[in-house]
Design an enzyme around this catalytic site. Structure first.
Site, PDB file in Angstrom:
ATOM      1  N   SER A  58      -6.470   5.558   4.203  1.00  0.00           N
ATOM      2  CA  SER A  58      -6.258   7.180   4.553  1.00  0.00           C
ATOM      3  C   SER A  58      -6.628   7.804   5.660  1.00  0.00           C
ATOM      4  O   SER A  58      -7.989   7.266   5.937  1.00  0.00           O
ATOM      5  CB  SER A  58      -6.824   7.814   3.037  1.00  0.00           C
ATOM      6  OG  SER A  58      -6.813   9.225   3.156  1.00  0.00           O
TER       7      SER A  58
ATOM      8  N   THR B 131       1.116  -1.217  -0.164  1.00  0.00           N
ATOM      9  CA  THR B 131       0.031  -0.121   0.027  1.00  0.00           C
ATOM     10  C   THR B 131       0.772   1.362  -0.021  1.00  0.00           C
ATOM     11  O   THR B 131       0.489   2.223  -0.701  1.00  0.00           O
ATOM     12  CB  THR B 131      -0.780  -0.106   1.196  1.00  0.00           C
ATOM     13  OG1 THR B 131      -1.687  -1.215   1.222  1.00  0.00           O
ATOM     14  CG2 THR B 131      -1.915   1.115   1.433  1.00  0.00           C
TER      15      THR B 131
ATOM     16  N   LYS C 273     -17.262   9.872  -3.928  1.00  0.00           N
ATOM     17  CA  LYS C 273     -16.286  10.454  -2.984  1.00  0.00           C
ATOM     18  C   LYS C 273     -15.217  11.288  -3.796  1.00  0.00           C
ATOM     19  O   LYS C 273     -15.047  12.395  -3.137  1.00  0.00           O
ATOM     20  CB  LYS C 273     -15.542   9.186  -2.543  1.00  0.00           C
ATOM     21  CG  LYS C 273     -14.388   9.527  -1.294  1.00  0.00           C
ATOM     22  CD  LYS C 273     -13.998   8.434  -0.724  1.00  0.00           C
ATOM     23  CE  LYS C 273     -12.950   8.558   0.341  1.00  0.00           C
ATOM     24  NZ  LYS C 273     -11.549   8.932  -0.304  1.00  0.00           N
TER      25      LYS C 273
ATOM     26  N   HIS D  93      -2.230  14.867   4.544  1.00  0.00           N
ATOM     27  CA  HIS D  93      -3.527  15.619   4.896  1.00  0.00           C
ATOM     28  C   HIS D  93      -3.316  16.506   5.679  1.00  0.00           C
ATOM     29  O   HIS D  93      -2.577  16.282   6.758  1.00  0.00           O
ATOM     30  CB  HIS D  93      -4.493  14.314   5.263  1.00  0.00           C
ATOM     31  CG  HIS D  93      -5.098  13.568   3.978  1.00  0.00           C
ATOM     32  ND1 HIS D  93      -5.825  13.766   3.026  1.00  0.00           N
ATOM     33  CD2 HIS D  93      -4.164  12.207   3.649  1.00  0.00           C
ATOM     34  CE1 HIS D  93      -5.796  13.067   2.199  1.00  0.00           C
ATOM     35  NE2 HIS D  93      -4.776  11.979   2.404  1.00  0.00           N
TER      36      HIS D  93
END
Lengths: 418, 479
Positions: free
Chosen positions: B342, B47, B256, B56
């Site tokens: 995430s 991943t 999304k 973020h």
């Protein structure tokens, strides 16, 4: 800062021919910068024959053809640097290069000849769905691994794209004992030379499936197979036509892209169709003193035409550093219309043009028994019948200076007609 | 502690992705022996290698969740660690675009969440202000949430930096080592792996999409991870400045949404799609997934030039049904870092820090006295000023021999990747360390030369050079 009259970027067929021509036109100070370990460029990996029929009236292999020009460069004592990468070219012709011996160097050039060649369109740019295993090669990479490094890339090979390198590799792999299952081509016609279809596929019973593409790559570590689908007239896969081919290798021969990152850095204007610089009849780009030739200018079918074009670029660069010529104010635009994809050059400066200028172009489809027509400001001045024209083969016309006696046109149009 | 017994470690970390490497690095701040087990041939192989590469800001997660806490702390740590550990990071800011006046309350609730989570500098701006910041965004944008602290990071570079710093401080890495079983054994655990038995007092589960399988070997209360597939397309650096902020879409009726962002290396990245699947290795790209991502992105940035795509890829997020990270001591001595989707990349260093602190406390381990805080990466030779570059080339002429012409990577940098610890053993490993082959020709020109350097440095034959794990050999045989 060191200065050279002419710097040639690239020591492949274009760069070598340009260098020799510049020297023979009387410019002493010519320097070739080549990134590979030897001169000759991609020709060194093209060990098949068929090169040089036009130039030498002989069938040479790629390395033999390259050698003729490399020998000439040696005989003329033209200096060259190998394993040297050009990092930057500026609009005022400052060239920055890097190599192991000298580190980073900047030199001023009186004129520059761009001869960097082209690269292959990779899998990612083609958007082929599926896994990303080992065993997916562009045809040229496989060719280098086989012919220069001496390794076999696969035993059972599927080839997507019928570009010339793919066709040549189909034969090469077969001769080395690999099984080539099939060559698939997205378009309804081949992208390569007809002679290569005959000699590399037909002679070895390798099927060519037109209007087909790979719609899935199987295998997590190494390629295990591909799913192939037929495509419709909009090049979209037709559901229900999927077929699976077991293979350990997928070769891609889906188009070549002129490598113009340096040209762009120098502010050279690029043609959207060719991917190469927009040039005038002297092969000079939009940046004064920067010339282009060979596959960096537009992708050629035969190296013989590269050499011819490069010699022109070399001579014109020599003329430029000697201060000769002068551009003149008048500009004639060359327009590619119906059935013609592009022209090189894209414009002519008639004030100072040669007696005749060769204009090369490619057509957008296969045309049988059609004509190439040339118009000066909408008035047809010539029409020549061709038995067959195909996108895989370059075409040419000649523009003569004496044809302008009746007046200089603003626009010359080249098109395909009945 | 049983440092004399090579097979017995204080802590065994399962998984060498960004979370496992962060945990190992943080554990190595203490006087603990640490071993990282990885089923693939290298770090950053799951991943961690295929995601949005976003740091973020922290307004997404619900206040009070682990996601919210780890996100905010992780972003803070990345900012600092990018300097001490020398990996690429840039605070480029992000925008969440709102296309419908009716959705503005949703945008406002994101803003509120961000404030509660402790995100600095958040601001709701008008559509015109958004277009002033990012001229390429759609005319239809009516408002946007601006988060100036959002950033972009090199996910490979960060994971590798964590791994190298962990190794510098004593962590051992074992690759191609898949954990098959875990049993309690005395005060610790006995792990059966494809590479032999390993024993450890504590186990950290950072196994990504396999973290439920590892968890379920030990814990009573079972976990279920669903791999959520996300497809991306990456565009040429030529168009990397189409946007400067990371451009998100407000989640709405149409789904999304996808992001359009520059990468730290100057490319443009578009993605991801979201599809729950069963196969934990299914990283195929699909015509539908790619088309979906491409069309959704056009809603934000109508002019994305898809003729400049250089590659596409698919990543899997480890989605856990509870929708939050599962972090902590799930069974005595067994520590989970599971369900890390995430903002997992952003959170990774915080998760590592948190787990290391838990284990330090439980074990009573003292901070390591001679801990090495700094790590210097492989020089990015082509990015150096000319004199500095020339000096390096004089020291090592291979730095002057460009192999990857698209990304300007030298033979010296490629050789360096093998000499690092943990070093590259595959072409993918080289690529993730120095970007050889990541450019517009996608390794067309440089594969033969890069493979030859890898073979030379590893002391193996060309036929043994692999793309990644065994079975991915490039060459069939010598002619």
């Amino acid at each position: 800062m060191n200065r050279h009259d002419i710097i040639i970027i690239g020591g492949g067929p274009a760069g070598l021919a340009a260098a020799a021509a510049a020297r023979e036109a009387g410019v002493e100070d010519v320097l070739i910068l080549e990134r590979d370990v030897r001169l000759g460029g991609i020709l060194n990996q093209c060990i098949h024959n068929g090169f040089g029929l036009h130039t030498f009236g002989q069938e040479l292999t790629g390395p033999e053809y390259a050698e003729r020009y490399a020998d000439k460069v040696e005989e003329l004592h033209i200096p060259y640097k190998l394993k040297t990468i050009v990092a930057d070219v500026s609009a005022d012709r400052i060239v920055t290069y890097v190599n192991a011996e000298e580190g980073v160097q900047t030199v001023q050039a009186g004129a520059i000849v761009l001869a960097m060649g082209c690269r292959e369109r990779p899998r990612g740019a083609l958007g082929l769905p599926g896994y990303r295993p080992a065993g997916i090669y562009t045809a040229g990479t496989a060719q280098r691994l086989m012919n220069v490094e001496g390794y076999s890339v696969g035993k059972k090979v599927f080839i997507l794209g019928s570009g010339d390198i793919g066709l040549i590799m189909a034969r090469r792999l077969t001769l080395e004992g690999a099984q080539v299952c099939c060559v698939a081509e997205l378009m309804p016609y081949s992208g390569g030379l007809n002679r290569n279809i005959v000699q590399c596929l037909n002679d070895f019973n390798i099927p060519l499936r037109l209007s087909h593409t790979v719609t899935r790559i199987h295998g997590k570590r190494r390629v295990e197979g591909v799913t192939v689908s037929e495509v419709d007239e909009n090049r979209r896969p037709i559901p229900g036509t999927e077929e699976f081919y077991e293979c350990d290798t997928l070769l891609l021969s889906c188009g070549l892209l002129p490598e113009n990152e340096l040209s762009r850095a120098a502010g050279v204007k690029l043609d959207r169709v060719t991917g190469g610089p927009v040039v005038d009849d002297k092969l000079m780009s939009s940046v004064p003193g920067v010339f282009a030739c060979g596959n960096v200018l537009h992708v050629h079918d035969l190296v013989d035409y590269v050499s011819e074009e490069a010699e022109r670029a070399g001579r014109q660069a020599a003329e430029y550093v000697r201060g000769g010529g002068g551009d003149g104010e008048t500009v004639v635009t060359l327009e590619a219309a119906g059935g013609v994809r592009y022209t090189v050059p894209q414009f002519i400066r008639p004030d100072n043009m040669a007696d005749s200028v060769t204009v090369r172009f490619r057509v957008s489809d296969v045309f049988r028994d059609r004509s190439v027509a040339v118009y000066y400001d909408g008035v047809r001045v010539s029409k020549r019948k061709k038995r067959i024209m195909a996108p895989g083969e370059m075409e040419q016309i000649t523009i003569r200076k004496d044809g302008f006696k009746a007046g200089i046109p603003k626009k010359i149009t080249v098109c395909v007609e009945d | 502690m049983n440092v004399n017994d090579k097979e017995f470690f204080d802590v065994c970390v399962i998984g060498a992705g960004v979370v496992g490497c962060a945990a190992a690095m943080e554990l190595c701040r203490y006087d603990l022996s640490v071993c990282v087990l990885e089923k693939e041939e290298d770090v950053c192989s799951g991943t961690s290698k295929a995601n949005s590469a976003i740091v973020h800001a922290g307004y997404d997660a619900k206040p009070g969740t682990l996601k919210a806490r780890m996100n905010v702390r992780g972003a803070e740590l990345i900012r600092r660690l990018s300097r001490t550990l020398d990996f690429s990071y840039r605070e480029n800011g992000s925008l969440v675009l709102c296309f419908d006046e009716g959705d503005i309350p949703v945008l406002e609730s994101l803003y509120e969440r961000g404030i509660k989570n402790g995100v600095r500098g958040l601001k709701i701006i008008s559509g015109d202000e958004a277009r002033e910041l990012e001229p390429a965004v759609s005319d239809k944008v009516c408002a946007a949430l601006l988060a100036p602290t959002a950033g972009i990071v090199c996910p490979f570079g960060m994971t590798i930096a964590f791994a190298e710093n962990a190794a510098d401080n004593g962590a051992r890495f074992r690759f191609l080592t898949e954990v098959k079983n875990i049993e309690r054994c005395g005060e610790g655990f006995a792990l059966t792996t494809s590479g032999g038995a390993v024993r450890a007092r504590y186990v950290v589960n950072a196994a990504g999409v396999y973290s439920d399988k590892i968890h379920n070997l030990v814990c009573e209360q079972k976990l279920k991870i669903t791999p959520r597939r996300g497809e991306y397309v990456l565009l040429d650096r030529e168009v990397g400045d189409l946007v400067s902020h990371t451009v998100f879409q407000l989640p709405g009726a149409y789904g999304k949404g996808v992001l359009v962002t520059p990468t730290v290396h100057g490319n443009l990245l578009v993605g991801p799609s979201a599809e729950d699947i069963e196969d934990r290795e299914d990283t195929e790209t699909t015509p539908d997934g790619t088309a979906d991502v491409k069309s959704k992105a056009l809603r934000s940035v109508p002019g994305v030039p898809y003729n400049k795509v250089i590659t596409g890829f698919t990543g899997l997020r480890a989605h856990e049904a509870g929708d939050d990270f599962v972090i902590g001591e799930s069974a005595p001595g067994f520590f989970d870092a599971a369900g890390i989707e995430s903002p997992g990349l952003t959170s990774a260093p915080a998760i590592g820090e948190y787990i290391a602190a838990l284990i330090a406390e439980k074990s009573g381990a003292a901070p390591k006295k001679d801990h090495i805080d700094k790590r210097v990466g492989i020089p990015r030779v082509a990015e150096l000023p000319a004199e500095e570059r020339s000096r390096l080339i004089k020291e090592n002429p291979e730095y002057g021999q460009i192999v990857c012409r698209c990304e300007n990577i030298s033979a010296g940098e490629i050789a360096d990747t093998v000499r690092r610890r943990p070093g590259a053993v595959s072409l993918d490993g080289v690529k993730r360390r120095v970007r050889q082959g990541m450019g517009r020709c996608q390794a067309g020109f440089c594969t033969p030369a890069a493979a030859a350097i890898l073979a030379r440095e590893l002391g193996i034959k060309m036929e043994e050079v692999r793309k990644n794990a065994p079975g991915s050999e490039l060459i069939k045989e010598r002619l």
